[in-house]
Scaffold this motif. Structure first.
Motif, PDB file in Angstrom:
ATOM      1  N   PHE A  22      68.856   2.014  41.114  1.00  0.00           N
ATOM      2  CA  PHE A  22      68.668   0.585  41.272  1.00  0.00           C
ATOM      3  C   PHE A  22      67.170   0.661  40.506  1.00  0.00           C
ATOM      4  O   PHE A  22      66.006   1.908  41.187  1.00  0.00           O
ATOM      5  CB  PHE A  22      68.423   0.390  43.185  1.00  0.00           C
ATOM      6  N   ILE A  23      66.764  -0.255  40.266  1.00  0.00           N
ATOM      7  CA  ILE A  23      65.136  -0.102  39.738  1.00  0.00           C
ATOM      8  C   ILE A  23      64.331  -1.096  40.392  1.00  0.00           C
ATOM      9  O   ILE A  23      64.426  -2.212  40.267  1.00  0.00           O
ATOM     10  CB  ILE A  23      65.221  -0.329  38.203  1.00  0.00           C
ATOM     11  N   GLU A  52      60.390   8.725  37.750  1.00  0.00           N
ATOM     12  CA  GLU A  52      60.363   9.728  37.350  1.00  0.00           C
ATOM     13  C   GLU A  52      60.708   9.813  35.654  1.00  0.00           C
ATOM     14  O   GLU A  52      62.246   9.027  35.757  1.00  0.00           O
ATOM     15  CB  GLU A  52      60.628  11.257  37.963  1.00  0.00           C
ATOM     16  N   ASN A  53      60.541  10.530  35.276  1.00  0.00           N
ATOM     17  CA  ASN A  53      60.816  10.924  33.169  1.00  0.00           C
ATOM     18  C   ASN A  53      60.838   9.535  32.709  1.00  0.00           C
ATOM     19  O   ASN A  53      61.390   9.237  31.562  1.00  0.00           O
ATOM     20  CB  ASN A  53      62.238  11.333  33.546  1.00  0.00           C
ATOM     21  N   VAL A  54      59.895   8.467  32.942  1.00  0.00           N
ATOM     22  CA  VAL A  54      60.181   6.957  31.967  1.00  0.00           C
ATOM     23  C   VAL A  54      58.660   7.280  31.872  1.00  0.00           C
ATOM     24  O   VAL A  54      57.166   7.511  32.722  1.00  0.00           O
ATOM     25  CB  VAL A  54      60.268   6.026  32.963  1.00  0.00           C
ATOM     26  N   PRO A  55      57.786   7.439  30.629  1.00  0.00           N
ATOM     27  CA  PRO A  55      56.731   7.302  30.458  1.00  0.00           C
ATOM     28  C   PRO A  55      55.840   6.184  30.238  1.00  0.00           C
ATOM     29  O   PRO A  55      56.484   5.225  30.246  1.00  0.00           O
ATOM     30  CB  PRO A  55      57.157   7.749  28.721  1.00  0.00           C
ATOM     31  N   ARG A  57      67.209   3.339  26.724  1.00  0.00           N
ATOM     32  CA  ARG A  57      65.585   4.115  26.889  1.00  0.00           C
ATOM     33  C   ARG A  57      64.556   3.581  28.115  1.00  0.00           C
ATOM     34  O   ARG A  57      64.556   2.206  27.343  1.00  0.00           O
ATOM     35  CB  ARG A  57      65.071   4.901  25.620  1.00  0.00           C
ATOM     36  N   MET A  58      63.534   3.990  28.736  1.00  0.00           N
ATOM     37  CA  MET A  58      62.976   3.324  29.105  1.00  0.00           C
ATOM     38  C   MET A  58      61.975   3.484  29.181  1.00  0.00           C
ATOM     39  O   MET A  58      61.051   4.966  28.816  1.00  0.00           O
ATOM     40  CB  MET A  58      63.511   3.098  30.776  1.00  0.00           C
ATOM     41  N   PHE A  59      60.733   3.039  28.654  1.00  0.00           N
ATOM     42  CA  PHE A  59      59.375   2.979  29.018  1.00  0.00           C
ATOM     43  C   PHE A  59      58.331   2.068  29.187  1.00  0.00           C
ATOM     44  O   PHE A  59      59.030   0.891  29.598  1.00  0.00           O
ATOM     45  CB  PHE A  59      58.438   3.226  28.240  1.00  0.00           C
ATOM     46  N   TYR A  60      57.441   2.245  30.227  1.00  0.00           N
ATOM     47  CA  TYR A  60      56.524   1.090  30.811  1.00  0.00           C
ATOM     48  C   TYR A  60      55.120   1.335  29.432  1.00  0.00           C
ATOM     49  O   TYR A  60      54.299   1.919  29.095  1.00  0.00           O
ATOM     50  CB  TYR A  60      55.490   2.156  32.190  1.00  0.00           C
TER      51      TYR A  60
END
Length: 183
Positions: free
Chosen positions: A2-3, A13-16, A54-57
């Protein structure tokens, strides 16, 4: 997985977490974006999910990502809203439709805003949604690629209705060949 779009859940964690200088450019990721949602992470940011998982902010609001995505494909946000008014009789929560690429994003509420002009709507590419299930009467889980689920703060029937509206808007705009009827 879940996000949860809550302040205490980000950054994951581990998401840039990108800054303005090292963030990917829209031209590099536009065709790969499957979801982008507003989150509180060192201020207002957008969590982006790409087709390969892949995910990132990004250091921008979700509205900025929507506008930049539309601008990348040379689509006027105003014309898109007019098309939704014509086709769906809806101007609020209008889907993002990119007919040239065959893409449509449903607009779903992912968080409770804490202030005025605070973004609460996330955008989910309808062809990347693998499942929608009710968690309780007011929350729904939207499953995307790689088993990633986003919690949506809407009842399941309303989520399904917005996804179907996005699909309808895409079909109608593809059939028409222009963003909206020009008189």
């Amino acid at each position: 997985m879940f996000i949860l779009p809550e302040p205490n859940q980000h950054p994951m964690e581990n998401v840039p977490v990108h800054t303005e200088g090292d963030a990917p450019r829209m031209g590099e990721i536009a065709r790969q974006i499957t979801a982008f949602v507003p989150v509180y992470c060192q201020g207002n940011r957008t969590l982006v999910l790409l087709s390969e998982g892949r995910m990132f902010y990004l250091p921008h609001r979700a509205q900025w990502v929507r506008e930049t995505l539309l601008r990348h494909f040379a689509i006027s946000q105003r014309d898109l809203r007019r098309a939704c008014e014509e086709d769906l009789n809806r101007s609020l929560f209008a889907p993002v439709v990119i007919p040239a690429e065959g893409l449509a994003y449903a607009q779903l509420r992912v968080r409770t805003p804490i202030g005025r002009n605070d973004g609460a709507q996330g955008f989910f590419r309808i062809d990347a949604i693998q499942g929608i299930r009710a968690i309780d009467p007011e929350e729904t889980a939207v499953r995307m690629a790689d088993g990633i689920e986003f919690m949506v703060r809407m009842p399941r029937p309303r989520v399904v209705e917005r996804v179907l509206a996005a699909r309808s808007a895409l079909i109608l705009q593809l059939a028409r060949g222009v963003a909206y009827p020009r008189f």
